[in-house]
Design a protein around this motif. Structure first.
Motif, PDB file in Angstrom:
ATOM      1  N   ASN A   7       0.821  -1.211   0.000  1.00 42.69           N
ATOM      2  CA  ASN A   7       0.000   0.000   0.000  1.00 42.69           C
ATOM      3  C   ASN A   7       0.857   1.263   0.000  1.00 42.69           C
ATOM      4  OD1 ASN A   7       0.929  -0.184   2.616  1.00 42.69           O
ATOM      5  ND2 ASN A   7      -1.020   0.360   3.553  1.00 42.69           N
ATOM      6  N   THR A   8       2.168   1.097  -0.110  1.00 46.41           N
ATOM      7  CA  THR A   8       3.061   2.250  -0.200  1.00 46.41           C
ATOM      8  C   THR A   8       3.339   2.560  -1.669  1.00 46.41           C
ATOM      9  OG1 THR A   8       5.045   0.871  -0.080  1.00 46.41           O
ATOM     10  CG2 THR A   8       4.156   1.710   2.008  1.00 46.41           C
ATOM     11  N   SER A   9       3.831   3.758  -1.936  1.00 49.71           N
ATOM     12  CA  SER A   9       4.084   4.148  -3.325  1.00 49.71           C
ATOM     13  C   SER A   9       5.478   3.760  -3.799  1.00 49.71           C
ATOM     14  CB  SER A   9       3.861   5.652  -3.497  1.00 49.71           C
ATOM     15  OG  SER A   9       4.722   6.367  -2.639  1.00 49.71           O
ATOM     16  N   ASN A  81       0.809   1.058  -4.091  1.00 50.48           N
ATOM     17  CA  ASN A  81      -0.213   2.040  -3.748  1.00 50.48           C
ATOM     18  C   ASN A  81      -1.625   1.435  -3.748  1.00 50.48           C
ATOM     19  OD1 ASN A  81      -0.346   4.646  -2.793  1.00 50.48           O
ATOM     20  ND2 ASN A  81      -0.905   5.500  -4.765  1.00 50.48           N
ATOM     21  N   ARG A  83      -5.240   0.317  -2.615  1.00 47.56           N
ATOM     22  CA  ARG A  83      -6.301   0.873  -1.772  1.00 47.56           C
ATOM     23  C   ARG A  83      -7.552   0.005  -1.902  1.00 47.56           C
ATOM     24  NH1 ARG A  83      -2.360   3.034  -0.273  1.00 47.56           N
ATOM     25  NH2 ARG A  83      -1.863   5.229  -0.304  1.00 47.56           N
ATOM     26  N   GLY A 100      -4.795  -0.468  -7.594  1.00 52.47           N
ATOM     27  CA  GLY A 100      -3.408  -0.138  -7.361  1.00 52.47           C
ATOM     28  C   GLY A 100      -2.732   0.117  -8.687  1.00 52.47           C
TER      29      GLY A 100
END
Length: 106
Positions: A7-9, A81, A83, A100
């Motif tokens: 979930n991080t970029s 990323n 969600r 994502g």
């Protein structure tokens, strides 16, 4: 091929070398009469609505699998990323969706 999900970029220690685009998955689920009856009793005494917890867990797995299929079809080795979201689509029916960015990382 295993696909990295986050979930991080960014991915620490990895570099995004190609951006493949948005990938997504969704499922629409309705309530089950047996679960509704049990939920009604739980409302009287309190506690976890396990039937609904299981339903949402199954829905999350299904929409994630659909997103992964899209990512694999694009040749991705990671989805960043990520969600999750939910919406009501009809009386007693809800959509769970995930999206994502499909990428190739080194």
């Amino acid at each position: 091929m295993d696909i990295i999900l986050t979930n991080t970029s960014t991915l620490p220690g990895r570099e995004v070398v190609k951006h493949l685009g948005l990938v997504q998955g969704n499922t629409v689920r309705t309530k089950h009469l047996g679960r509704d009856i049990a939920a009604g009793f739980k409302n009287l005494v309190g506690g976890e609505l396990r039937g609904y917890t299981e339903l949402l867990g199954e829905a999350r797995e299904e929409c994630t699998a659909r997103m992964l299929t899209e990512a694999k079809n694009l040749g991705a080795n990671a989805v960043i990323n990520i969600r999750y979201g939910t919406s009501s689509v009809a009386n007693g029916a809800s959509e769970l969706f995930v999206y994502g960015t499909a990428v190739i990382v080194d």
